[in-house]
Design an enzyme around this catalytic site. Sequence first.
Site, short mmCIF file in Angstrom:
data_model
loop_
_atom_site.label_atom_id
_atom_site.label_comp_id
_atom_site.label_asym_id
_atom_site.label_seq_id
_atom_site.Cartn_x
_atom_site.Cartn_y
_atom_site.Cartn_z
N ASN A 212 0.84 -1.20 0.00
CA ASN A 212 0.00 0.00 0.00
C ASN A 212 0.87 1.25 0.00
O ASN A 212 2.09 1.14 -0.07
CB ASN A 212 -0.95 -0.02 1.21
CG ASN A 212 -0.16 -0.09 2.50
OD1 ASN A 212 0.55 0.84 2.86
ND2 ASN A 212 -0.26 -1.22 3.19
N ASP A 311 -4.32 -10.10 12.78
CA ASP A 311 -4.49 -8.69 13.11
C ASP A 311 -3.46 -8.39 14.20
O ASP A 311 -3.60 -8.84 15.35
CB ASP A 311 -5.91 -8.41 13.60
CG ASP A 311 -6.15 -6.92 13.72
OD1 ASP A 311 -5.30 -6.23 14.34
OD2 ASP A 311 -7.17 -6.43 13.21
#
Length: 404
Positions: A212, A311
């Site tokens: 990203n 996560d």
Amino acid sequence: MSSLANKQILVGITGGIAAYKTIELVRLLTKAGADVQVVLTEGAKAFVTEMTLQAVSGHPVRSTLLDPSAELGMGHIELAKWADLIIIAPASADFMARYAQGMANDLLTTLCLATEAPVALAPAMNQAMWKHPATQTNLQTLISRDVAIIGPASGAQACGDVGAGRMEEPVDLFKAIEQLLAPIQQDLAGQHWVITAGPTMEAIDPVRYISNHSSGKMGYALAAAAQARGASVTLVSGPTQLDAPQGVKRIEIKSAEDMLSACREAMVKPADVFIGAAAVADFRMKEVASQKMKKTGDSDEMQLTLVKNPDVIATLSQENTAKCMVGFAAETQDVIAYAKSKLERKGLDLIIANDVSRTDIGFNNDENQVTVLSKDQQWTPPKESKSALAIELVELITQYQSTK
Ligand code: PMT
């Protein structure tokens, strides 16, 4: 005694109607015990006189680079070294352009280039000149070089226009200078902060990856701000172009799984604060191809099978690895509502909501604007450089810690 007592402050004045207000700034600084020297550009001389500024500063005023008599007293390089801070007020659009370009075509730009002291600008110009993309690009360049920008304020302008571009009032400039020169407290000494930053990179095959746009700037600025207050900081960083801030221990990782292991290792003994500023990929390849993947057959489509990544922050929170867990929420819609739900779902103390749909803040920008949320409170600091914002965020987190 004022924190400005005995500080050596160089006040630069460029050409603009607000220059007359700088006389009051010089008076406030000298009254607080600072030793002030003033440099005028040619343009400034149309608005204020050397005589007045000499009277309020108590020093001869300088304006030319090649002045043999002034150089005899203190050469320009000596003057650049003499300053503990350089403040340019007002800073005109022309001055900002020349400084952003690294020009040294008058005494003031030369001093700014030659100094190692912090430099602050109080821009003042017509609102259309301030909004012009050229000025805004110069502003971004200066912010990325850690030049402090004070203002401008909005309101009625001398030319009759209304908008942003008024120089901040002398008393506000004075307060900002006090803050810039205030000694940084070492009140986080003895604390361990673990901060993640940058993107993760999930391999597809030996040459391709999923990632990203995170530059790492926000996380690195937070690491530098916590370190400056005395914390021992471990920065777990995905691939970035940035140098590790001085005094910070950096652990370089690529994938989300690497990030989780590095954080766990850094927090075998629970950390005081964990901040998840990294943009972690939620998915990775089910199987990473061992050879470069080839186009096969005639199909225009290709399917990759992805599996969920751990996560990182939610896992660390469950494992109680830090006394205070702070996450970011990068959102493009319903920013506050989504951030609140992440605060609860991930078991965090604070979440910093970042509207990444805006092109002027967030991913890979030098400035950012966020809202910090706890279970029952919220704060929205102004839009500012990531380094200035990081200082405010570290302060907010520290205050929150003391109420836990
Ligand atoms: O790096 P810059 O260019 O300076 O840009 C800054 C930033 C926009 C990257 C940063 O300010 C930011 O918003 N970081 C969080 C990005 C993100 O992944 O947000 P999220 O809403 O998807 O995740 C919420 C939180 O969970 C974050 O603290 C994230 O680090 C964490 N997370 C997310 C997924 C995952 N698998 N593990 C995690 O720990």
